[in-house]
Design an enzyme around this catalytic site. Structure first.
Site, PDB file in Angstrom:
ATOM      1  N   TYR A   1      13.727 -23.200  25.786  1.00 56.93           N
ATOM      2  CA  TYR A   1      14.004 -21.755  26.522  1.00 56.93           C
ATOM      3  C   TYR A   1      13.273 -20.735  25.526  1.00 56.93           C
ATOM      4  CZ  TYR A   1      18.411 -24.547  27.837  1.00 56.93           C
ATOM      5  OH  TYR A   1      19.432 -25.153  28.301  1.00 56.93           O
ATOM      6  N   HIS A   2      12.158 -20.692  25.943  1.00 56.78           N
ATOM      7  CA  HIS A   2      11.223 -19.619  25.151  1.00 56.78           C
ATOM      8  C   HIS A   2      10.116 -19.683  26.893  1.00 56.78           C
ATOM      9  CE1 HIS A   2      11.293 -21.742  21.317  1.00 56.78           C
ATOM     10  NE2 HIS A   2      12.771 -21.152  21.523  1.00 56.78           N
TER      11      HIS A   2
END
Lengths: 187, 556
Positions: free
Chosen positions: B488-489
């Site tokens: 989730y970057h």
């Protein structure tokens, strides 16, 4: 293992109510939410139960869903409900779900849930489907009973230090038990 | 407040310069004579706003709500209760967050972001490492991707400042970390009991363990509590010990900035001189407003930033604003998870806290053309959390307690992050036939991952399994190339380059095509390294603020 009002306060601190100080205030003033300390227990099984009726029913269910090893349920559930029966939509959900449990108890067993034998209480909750239902605050009766009654009680127990210790974790998820216990080895 | 279903999302409140926090009387109209308009109230936007607010009229627009801190316990309850999915914790989803997934791999976008004041730092893990020196020179040093137009040394003072701003607990015991000039602002969290078990195994294998920097208070810091061990860091910290960007939003407001929540910026307008003139935003009452400013900073993350530029296409910029290179949206990157876990025949004391305290960066700089940089993590939250298990079982009483005792107590696990190389076919685009709540095309995520990253996951798995086996664990799961997922970057979608044909922003994070528009986001990363990106986002945001101030000062 004895559950205490301190455990109830810890559980409330974990799951969203005002906690110990406000608990004391609320008890002292008798401001117990919609029903109030002086509210009449609901007895006909059709209306929304008052605080005392909710307390009686929830304590009775706790005797079924909590392990034998815990004692002090009355004070624990009382303390929990002091925080949770706060006039919110969630509190109304608890009352409505308790009303459905009471209604089933009276229809199927001819007595309020608090008066049923342990075996009958266990059977009642299973016959309602609350054992296998997935919790859902807007779901079927079984799902709502699971959410507002069974899981309400299990969440409070297993997010409290005493409930955690039963499993072997004195700082369970949801409990603000400090940032030291993770460093300690097993006792 | 009681009950998870009562966490109803943000309260209407808009803090004007007067400090008026009255609810129900929200003024979402534009602020006249604004110097700087910031789009996005996550960490980048909040830091930019705070840094400029003292001397400049600053307005921050955010598509999401202002969350009430009093709701955090109810949000924690959502995090624990099985009825709620991860996006429910911070009210993500619905038409506002519509999107399309069209790549080689699934991408759970709404698990990966929070919209609102504080942004995704509301649900982040809070790990804050600096990128390594070679991460800035990946093309030259590793033969993969472009070099950044800036070096570690350019960012180094900003890293130190970002660590102070966020509040980082760390130690200087990591021999693989890049050089630093001063200790971290707070002492590191001590190693966990399970770290001590791992340490013996790692020592016999010649593998180093060291502390890990946390954006989480190990002692009182900046008026915020130390960690009190709620154990739900990701997705919510009720105590405020974990940094989130509401810290800098509030500070910016105290210094005079205006933050307007539930203000969805639909497009940026421009003039004929390659300058952005206004942010066009919609408010819940159905009104549309234009916020004008002298400078604009887009800080909307790696997905919404390129989407906004693409939505701002006009006759002068038919492919989207700031998209003369054609690269807006391309090179979408995330970090790949690699992990393994199992059980020991002894207690491991997991799930007391929700963060980890030891890591291994030993293999990071082995990276080359064939192997990506990667790091390893030693978890403190392996296996089931008893309270969560209790709520989804099919029994109660003593049988349930027996199940909980059987399930909890002896798990161990390791995680790791792996870099993915930038690829033009991994990208954020506009959906053809899916729109958001304003009728604007939703983002389409086309995420694809190359062989180098997948091979490196296998390499990380080999080390993880070797450590676990040395530890005597029964290895029960391995998250390898087939089971990997994103961390989730969101990175890379408006990449930084000195060459206007090869990138969207220049070395100062200012768009090549528009003179008064900056991007403060991981979207500017040309390559991603394998370190969690937020400290680099924060450092770049502080640097952007300095450049904005310098250029505004030069105009007057």
């Amino acid at each position: 293992m004895e559950l205490t009002r301190r455990d109830a306060a810890a559980a409330l601190a974990a799951i969203g109510a005002t906690g110990g100080v406000a608990l004391g205030v609320r008890r002292a003033t008798g401001d117990g939410g919609r029903g109030g300390a002086e509210a009449e227990p609901a007895r006909d099984g059709d209306g929304t139960p008052g605080d005392e009726a909710v307390r009686e029913a929830m304590t009775a269910v706790a005797r079924t869903v909590y392990p034998e090893a815990v004692s002090g349920l009355d004070a624990f559930v009382d303390g929990l409900l002091d925080g949770r029966l706060d006039g919110s939509a969630h509190a109304e959900g608890i009352r409505a779900a308790v009303a459905e449990v009471e209604s089933a108890a009276r229809s199927w067993y001819g007595a309020p849930v608090a008066d049923l034998s342990p075996a009958d209480r266990d059977d009642l909750l299973r016959e309602m489907g609350a054992d296998v239902a997935e919790e859902n605050p807007d779901g079927t009766t079984a799902e709502r009973v699971r959410y507002y009654v069974v899981n309400e009680l299990l969440l409070a127990l297993y997010a409290s230090p005493t409930g955690g210790e039963l499993v072997g974790i004195e700082n369970p998820q949801g409990h603000a038990g400090g940032a030291e216990s993770y460093r300690r080895g097993p006792r | 407040m009681s009950g998870a279903e009562d966490a109803s999302g943000g309260r209407d409140a808009r803090y004007r310069q007067t400090g008026d926090r009255a609810r129900g009387d929200v003024d979402r109209t534009p602020v006249p004579d604004t110097d700087v308009c910031v789009v996005g109230a996550g960490p980048a936007g909040a830091l930019v706003a705070d840094r400029l607010a003292g001397d400049r009229e600053v307005v921050v627009l955010d598509a999401g709500p202002r969350f009430d801190p009093a709701d955090r316990l109810a949000r924690q309850e959502r995090a624990i209760r099985p009825f709620y999915d991860r996006p429910d914790v911070w009210d993500v989803g619905g038409e506002r967050d519509a999107h399309e997934i069209a790549g080689d791999r699934p991408y759970p976008l709404n698990h990966a972001r929070v919209k609102g004041v504080g942004g995704s730092t509301l649900h982040w893990q809070g790990m804050v490492m600096r990128l390594h020196e070679d991460d800035f020179n990946s093309g030259t040093a590793r033969g993969v991707g472009p070099d950044w137009p800036i070096d570690y040394e350019d960012l180094r003072p900003y890293y130190a400042e970002a660590e102070r701003e966020l509040g980082v607990a760390g130690a200087s015991d990591n021999p693989y970390a890049p050089p630093r000039e001063e200790p971290h602002p707070m002492p590191a969290f001590e190693p966990s009991y399970s770290d001590s078990l791992f340490a013996e195994a790692c020592e016999s294998l010649g593998i180093a363990m060291h502390s890990v920097p946390n954006a989480r208070n190990s002692e009182p810091y900046d008026g915020r509590s130390p960690c009190v061990g709620y154990g739900t860091c990701q997705p919510v910290c009720p105590s405020g010990a974990k940094y989130d960007a509401t810290v800098h939003v509030e500070r910016a407001e105290e210094r005079g900035a205006t933050v307007i929540d539930r203000a969805s910026v639909r497009s940026l307008e421009h003039d004929g001189d390659d300058r952005v003139t206004a942010a066009v935003y919609a408010t819940p009452d159905g009104a549309e407003h234009r916020q004008t400013a002298d400078a604009f900073v887009v800080a909307a993350g790696g997905v919404e930033t390129p989407r906004l530029l693409l939505l701002s296409a006009a006759d002068r910029y038919p492919e989207g604003l700031a998209n003369g290179s054609g690269h807006v949206g391309e090179f979408f990157m995330d970090h790949l998870f690699a992990g393994a876990g199992g059980t020991l025949d002894e207690p491991t004391r997991q799930n007391h806290v929700g963060f980890y305290t030891s890591a291994c960066d030993q293999f990071y700089d082995e990276a080359d053309e064939a192997q990506a940089p990667f790091k390893l993590e030693f978890f403190n939250y392996a296996g089931p959390s008893p309270v969560e298990t209790a709520l989804s079982g099919d029994d109660w009483g003593d049988p349930l307690l027996d199940q909980l005792r059987e399930g909890y107590g002896n798990h161990v696990a390791m995680g790791g992050l792996v870099e993915q190389a930038p690829r033009a076919d991994s990208r954020i685009a506009l959906a053809d036939d899916r729109t958001d709540d304003h009728g604007d095309p939703a983002p389409r995520v086309e995420w694809s991952v190359g062989e180098r990253a997948l091979d490196t996951i296998e390499r990380a798995n080999e080390i993880q399994v070797a450590i676990l086996e040395e530890l005597g664990a029964d290895v029960e799961w391995v998250a390898g190339p087939d089971a990997t997922g994103p961390a989730y970057h969101h990175m890379g979608t408006t990449r930084m380059s000195d060459d206007p044909d090869r990138g969207v922003v220049d070395a100062d994070c200012r768009t090549h095509d528009l003179d008064n528009c900056w991007i403060a986001s991981s979207s500017v990363f040309p390559t991603s390294g394998a370190m969690n990106p937020t400290l680099t986002i924060a450092a770049l945001a502080l640097r952007v603020a300095d450049d904005v101030e310098a250029r505004l000062s030069a105009q007057t």
